[in-house]
Design an enzyme around this catalytic site. Structure first.
Site, PDB file in Angstrom:
ATOM      1  N   GLY A 268       0.887  -1.069  -0.102  1.00  0.00           N
ATOM      2  CA  GLY A 268       0.075  -0.015  -0.083  1.00  0.00           C
ATOM      3  C   GLY A 268       0.730   1.288  -0.154  1.00  0.00           C
ATOM      4  O   GLY A 268       2.340   1.130  -0.188  1.00  0.00           O
ATOM      5  N   VAL A 269       0.266   2.329   0.097  1.00  0.00           N
ATOM      6  CA  VAL A 269       0.804   3.837   0.268  1.00  0.00           C
ATOM      7  C   VAL A 269       1.341   4.251   1.503  1.00  0.00           C
ATOM      8  O   VAL A 269       0.688   3.550   2.495  1.00  0.00           O
ATOM      9  CB  VAL A 269       0.143   4.604  -0.642  1.00  0.00           C
ATOM     10  CG1 VAL A 269       0.314   4.470  -2.240  1.00  0.00           C
ATOM     11  CG2 VAL A 269      -1.212   4.878  -0.151  1.00  0.00           C
ATOM     12  N   GLY A 270       2.098   5.072   1.688  1.00  0.00           N
ATOM     13  CA  GLY A 270       2.130   5.595   3.079  1.00  0.00           C
ATOM     14  C   GLY A 270       3.500   5.193   3.704  1.00  0.00           C
ATOM     15  O   GLY A 270       4.382   4.712   3.019  1.00  0.00           O
ATOM     16  N   ASN A 271       3.731   5.908   4.612  1.00  0.00           N
ATOM     17  CA  ASN A 271       5.269   5.807   5.283  1.00  0.00           C
ATOM     18  C   ASN A 271       5.596   4.723   5.987  1.00  0.00           C
ATOM     19  O   ASN A 271       6.723   3.979   5.787  1.00  0.00           O
ATOM     20  CB  ASN A 271       5.383   6.818   6.420  1.00  0.00           C
ATOM     21  CG  ASN A 271       5.304   8.356   5.854  1.00  0.00           C
ATOM     22  OD1 ASN A 271       5.882   8.438   4.577  1.00  0.00           O
ATOM     23  ND2 ASN A 271       4.624   9.237   6.499  1.00  0.00           N
ATOM     24  N   GLU A 293      -0.039  -2.162  -7.009  1.00  0.00           N
ATOM     25  CA  GLU A 293      -0.941  -0.993  -7.525  1.00  0.00           C
ATOM     26  C   GLU A 293      -0.180   0.333  -7.907  1.00  0.00           C
ATOM     27  O   GLU A 293      -0.125   0.764  -9.040  1.00  0.00           O
ATOM     28  CB  GLU A 293      -1.987  -0.871  -6.500  1.00  0.00           C
ATOM     29  CG  GLU A 293      -3.041   0.000  -7.048  1.00  0.00           C
ATOM     30  CD  GLU A 293      -4.151   0.490  -5.865  1.00  0.00           C
ATOM     31  OE1 GLU A 293      -4.954  -0.438  -5.657  1.00  0.00           O
ATOM     32  OE2 GLU A 293      -4.127   1.350  -5.271  1.00  0.00           O
ATOM     33  N   ILE A 363      -6.708   1.988   9.549  1.00  0.00           N
ATOM     34  CA  ILE A 363      -6.943   2.963  10.514  1.00  0.00           C
ATOM     35  C   ILE A 363      -7.190   2.056  11.904  1.00  0.00           C
ATOM     36  O   ILE A 363      -6.627   2.753  12.917  1.00  0.00           O
ATOM     37  CB  ILE A 363      -8.410   3.565  10.288  1.00  0.00           C
ATOM     38  CG1 ILE A 363      -8.381   4.331   9.012  1.00  0.00           C
ATOM     39  CG2 ILE A 363      -8.884   4.384  11.368  1.00  0.00           C
ATOM     40  CD1 ILE A 363      -8.350   5.814   8.871  1.00  0.00           C
ATOM     41  N   ASN A 383      -9.817   8.274   3.331  1.00  0.00           N
ATOM     42  CA  ASN A 383      -9.293   8.284   1.702  1.00  0.00           C
ATOM     43  C   ASN A 383     -10.269   7.475   1.147  1.00  0.00           C
ATOM     44  O   ASN A 383     -11.300   7.803   0.506  1.00  0.00           O
ATOM     45  CB  ASN A 383      -7.867   7.533   1.618  1.00  0.00           C
ATOM     46  CG  ASN A 383      -6.870   8.493   2.260  1.00  0.00           C
ATOM     47  OD1 ASN A 383      -7.001   9.566   2.241  1.00  0.00           O
ATOM     48  ND2 ASN A 383      -5.975   8.001   2.839  1.00  0.00           N
ATOM     49  N   LYS A 407      -3.107   9.954  17.261  1.00  0.00           N
ATOM     50  CA  LYS A 407      -3.488  11.377  17.761  1.00  0.00           C
ATOM     51  C   LYS A 407      -2.871  11.383  19.203  1.00  0.00           C
ATOM     52  O   LYS A 407      -3.265  11.534  20.222  1.00  0.00           O
ATOM     53  CB  LYS A 407      -5.072  11.487  17.865  1.00  0.00           C
ATOM     54  CG  LYS A 407      -5.729  11.329  16.567  1.00  0.00           C
ATOM     55  CD  LYS A 407      -5.398  12.648  15.644  1.00  0.00           C
ATOM     56  CE  LYS A 407      -5.886  12.562  14.492  1.00  0.00           C
ATOM     57  NZ  LYS A 407      -5.197  13.153  13.244  1.00  0.00           N
TER      58      LYS A 407
HETATM   59  O1  0RQ Z   1      -4.215  11.517  10.312  1.00  0.00           O
HETATM   60  O2  0RQ Z   1      -2.748  12.919   9.319  1.00  0.00           O
HETATM   61  O3  0RQ Z   1      -4.704  13.983  10.434  1.00  0.00           O
HETATM   62  O4  0RQ Z   1      -2.758  12.981  11.648  1.00  0.00           O
HETATM   63  O5  0RQ Z   1      -5.115   8.842   9.736  1.00  0.00           O
HETATM   64  O6  0RQ Z   1      -2.481   7.790   9.515  1.00  0.00           O
HETATM   65  O7  0RQ Z   1      -0.877   6.726  10.603  1.00  0.00           O
HETATM   66  O8  0RQ Z   1      -0.232   8.708   8.898  1.00  0.00           O
HETATM   67  O9  0RQ Z   1      -0.978   6.170   8.052  1.00  0.00           O
HETATM   68  O10 0RQ Z   1      -0.581   7.388   6.005  1.00  0.00           O
HETATM   69  O11 0RQ Z   1      -0.536   4.937   6.375  1.00  0.00           O
HETATM   70  O12 0RQ Z   1      -2.472   6.096   6.150  1.00  0.00           O
HETATM   71  C1  0RQ Z   1      -5.371   3.468   6.409  1.00  0.00           C
HETATM   72  C2  0RQ Z   1      -5.448   5.887   5.966  1.00  0.00           C
HETATM   73  C3  0RQ Z   1      -3.229   4.978   6.814  1.00  0.00           C
HETATM   74  C4  0RQ Z   1      -4.270   4.400   4.350  1.00  0.00           C
HETATM   75  C5  0RQ Z   1      -4.547   4.793   6.107  1.00  0.00           C
HETATM   76  C6  0RQ Z   1      -5.229   9.218  11.108  1.00  0.00           C
HETATM   77  C7  0RQ Z   1      -4.053   9.438  11.361  1.00  0.00           C
HETATM   78  C8  0RQ Z   1      -3.652  10.588  10.213  1.00  0.00           C
HETATM   79  C9  0RQ Z   1      -3.312   8.749   8.429  1.00  0.00           C
HETATM   80  P1  0RQ Z   1      -3.713  12.763  10.224  1.00  0.00           P
HETATM   81  P2  0RQ Z   1      -1.029   7.392   9.194  1.00  0.00           P
HETATM   82  P3  0RQ Z   1      -1.133   6.168   6.656  1.00  0.00           P
HETATM   83  C10 0RQ Z   1      -3.568   0.344  -2.242  1.00  0.00           C
HETATM   84  C11 0RQ Z   1      -3.823   0.253  -0.731  1.00  0.00           C
HETATM   85  C12 0RQ Z   1      -6.828   2.544   2.252  1.00  0.00           C
HETATM   86  C13 0RQ Z   1      -6.324   2.343   0.973  1.00  0.00           C
HETATM   87  C14 0RQ Z   1      -5.266   1.267   0.802  1.00  0.00           C
HETATM   88  C15 0RQ Z   1      -5.268   4.300   3.605  1.00  0.00           C
HETATM   89  C16 0RQ Z   1      -4.209   9.635   8.939  1.00  0.00           C
HETATM   90  O13 0RQ Z   1      -3.394   3.196   4.570  1.00  0.00           O
HETATM   91  O14 0RQ Z   1      -5.720   5.324   2.933  1.00  0.00           O
HETATM   92  O15 0RQ Z   1      -5.068   0.633   1.480  1.00  0.00           O
HETATM   93  N1  0RQ Z   1      -5.864   2.940   3.034  1.00  0.00           N
HETATM   94  N2  0RQ Z   1      -4.787   1.315  -0.454  1.00  0.00           N
HETATM   95  O16 0RQ Z   1      -3.773  10.296  12.763  1.00  0.00           O
HETATM   96  C17 0RQ Z   1      -8.562   8.289  13.859  1.00  0.00           C
HETATM   97  C18 0RQ Z   1      -7.694   5.855  14.179  1.00  0.00           C
HETATM   98  C19 0RQ Z   1      -6.506   6.528  13.150  1.00  0.00           C
HETATM   99  C20 0RQ Z   1      -6.653   7.667  12.665  1.00  0.00           C
HETATM  100  C21 0RQ Z   1      -5.008   6.697  11.806  1.00  0.00           C
HETATM  101  N3  0RQ Z   1      -7.747   4.783  14.414  1.00  0.00           N
HETATM  102  N4  0RQ Z   1      -8.794   6.925  14.250  1.00  0.00           N
HETATM  103  N5  0RQ Z   1      -7.603   8.591  13.010  1.00  0.00           N
HETATM  104  N6  0RQ Z   1      -5.618   7.898  12.024  1.00  0.00           N
HETATM  105  N7  0RQ Z   1      -5.257   5.944  12.793  1.00  0.00           N
HETATM  106  C22 0RQ Z   1      -2.809   1.889  -2.665  1.00  0.00           C
HETATM  107  C23 0RQ Z   1      -4.327   2.700  -3.171  1.00  0.00           C
HETATM  108  O17 0RQ Z   1      -5.362   2.221  -3.004  1.00  0.00           O
HETATM  109  C24 0RQ Z   1      -4.134   3.818  -3.877  1.00  0.00           C
END
Ligand code: 0RQ
Length: 501
Positions: A268-271, A293, A363, A383, A407
């Protein structure tokens, strides 16, 4: 600079972005190119947003239905959201302005599995597509199109739309020519045939889009960069998650459940995903392949080092530094990088056949392994599900990762019951946080719960999770998946009321 539009008839259709945008009308369904900030149109949407602003200022309605590949960029999603010009958007988005419109109820949003979008358009489930606005990196003399830095749903938009507007972007590297694999064999049921792909690096289609040139109403020449995604250096949390996962994969190889070169990876994407890839790049596995992807920085580094022999994807999602390195050497990646339509990159048949290791962010997860990838506190979209569902349900091994808290520790990402379900317990085999890894395979719900609390929950929340689970095991009406329904979502309620779970 010489034009990249080599076809004479299409060269005659060149015009400005404003003139092209004037061909889109209130109520139209518009299929835009673009996937994770790559290959989206960069000038027509801005011109369209200006038209929308002008119409709204004059008291006239102007909203479109917008279909894309996945997330785009500020000059597309952001501009149209700010102009409040989108009635309904699908699928995956990640733009802050767009997210705000959706969560404020100004924009309808349909969050779909990315592999479903093209076929649903073909089935007619979304209605008729009026216009395709598609970025390409060139037009051949015979009118075929050289795709851009993403493929997404472009083949479908070009085939389905009544009218086509092309943005021909001279910023895109000419060496993209030859990197794409556009498969035209996807007939509709009941005529469908097996997709003849048995290796991630296999070419099954052709490098170009075919179009009916008579449908092209405008060609706009541009020279603008893709969005480019900045990654932060891996922190202790993502390094710990990566270490747990790599240790687990080593264990699986030792146990004979994975071959030494693993199976094709999807990331997936992200750090966190990027940190896992960085970890994989340091060893101990060699000769890996990817059927994924998006191709992000971590994957490019693995290609550069040779750890990864090939990568199949639908789009790039690179930082500016990684993009500069790729662009300097793009021609050498021919045969090692393939960009395909998202209906192929994310196809359940292929994911199941190839036996992928799917690794995605989330999440929150609950005690029984249900996963929420999309919603904050049950109602606000972050997202979208993107490709995570395509991969998780059909993979050989399906892994979800998150820090144990969010958070600043005020939220536990392991909760009694998730506030929204994207991936059911049936599609989730491994959960990883910086605390540890829970291998849920072969475990009944109650055994899963005990393991997830012990291995994945943050120590600050473990006692409360144990307490909930113990009381549920004593007081629930059924003891297969014990829950106290009046309390199961109380953690989210408490956060909304007090700012702390
Ligand atoms: O919010 O930026 O406002 O602080 O969610 O969280 O920890 O930076 O993690 O960037 O890896 O994203 C699931 C969103 C994780 C992503 C998700 C808040 C947290 C932060 C982002 P802020 P992190 P990431 C193929 C795969 C679905 C699509 C997918 C995603 C923000 O991985 O969109 O998998 N996945 N595609 O603070 C409330 C919680 C939280 C929370 C995190 N429990 N409750 N807020 N956050 N956990 C690629 C494609 O499909 C394109």
């Amino acid at each position: 600079m010489s034009s990249r539009v080599l076809n004479r008839a299409l060269r005659d259709k060149r015009m400005s972005a404003d003139e092209a945008a004037a061909l889109i009308h209130d109520g139209d369904h518009v299929g835009m190119s673009g996937f994770t900030g790559a290959g989206h149109p960069k000038t027509v949407p801005l011109a369209l947003a200006r038209r929308m602003d002008a119409a709204h200022a004059a008291g006239q309605p102007f909203k479109i239905g917008m279909w894309t590949g996945a997330s785009t960029a500020p000059e597309l999603d952001g501009a149209l959201a700010r102009a409040n010009g989108v009635d309904l958007r699908l699928p995956y988005q990640s733009d802050p302005a767009c997210r705000d419109r959706i969560n404020h109820g100004d924009m309808d949003y349909i969050d779909l599995h990315l592999s479903h979008v093209a076929q649903y358009a073909w089935f007619g489930f979304f209605g008729k597509l009026d216009t395709a606005v598609v970025e390409v990196s060139g037009v051949l003399e015979d009118g075929r199109l050289v795709p851009s830095s993403s493929v997404g749903n472009n083949k479908t938009w070009l085939d389905q739309a009544d009218k086509i507007i092309l943005e021909v972007n001279a910023w895109q590297n000419p060496a993209l020519d030859g990197l794409h694999d556009i498969y035209y064999g996807t007939a509709l049921p009941p005529q469908r045939q097996p997709i003849p792909l048995t290796r991630p690096d296999q070419r099954i289609g052709e490098p170009y889009f075919r179009i009916d040139p008579a449908k092209v109403v405008a060609v706009v020449e541009t020279n603008h960069p893709d969005r480019q995604t900045a990654f932060s250096a891996p922190d202790d949390t993502s390094l710990a998650i990566a270490a747990h996962l790599i240790e687990f994969l080593q264990h699986e190889v030792k146990a004979g459940r994975l071959p030494p070169a693993l199976l094709p990876i999807q990331s997936g994407v992200g750090n966190i995903a990027n940190a896992v890839l960085a970890g994989l790049n340091k060893g101990p596995f060699q000769g890996l392949s990817a059927f994924t992807e998006v191709l992000q920085d971590g994957m490019l580094e693995m290609l550069e080092s040779g750890t990864l022999t090939s990568a199949s994807a639908t789009a790039f999602s690179l930082s500016s530094e990684a993009l500069a390195r790729l662009n300097a050497d793009l021609a050498s990646y021919r045969g090692r990088i393939l960009l395909r339509p998202q209906e192929i990159s994310n196809h359940p048949e292929l994911i199941r056949r190839l036996g992928l290791i799917a690794m995605n962010g989330m999440i929150e997860a609950d005690l029984y392994g249900n996963v929420n990838s999309t919603h904050v506190m049950g109602s606000s979209i972050m997202n979208g599900i993107g490709g995570s569902g395509d991969f998780a349900r059909n993979a050989y091994l399906s892994v979800f990762m998150t820090p144990s808290t969010a958070k600043g520790g005020r939220i536990s990402c392991i909760v009694p019951m998730v506030s929204h379900v994207d991936h059911t317990e049936h599609d989730v085999q491994v959960i990883v946080t910086e605390q540890g890894l829970a291998d849920l395979r072969g475990l009944s719900p109650k055994k899963r719960a005990a393991l997830i609390i012990e291995r994945c929950a943050h120590p600050d929340y473990r006692p409360a999770l144990h307490d909930y689970f113990d009381r549920a095991c004593r007081g629930a009406p059924g003891l297969h998946t014990p829950h106290l329904l009046g309390e199961a979502l109380a953690w989210h309620q408490r956060y909304l009321a007090d700012g702390h779970m």
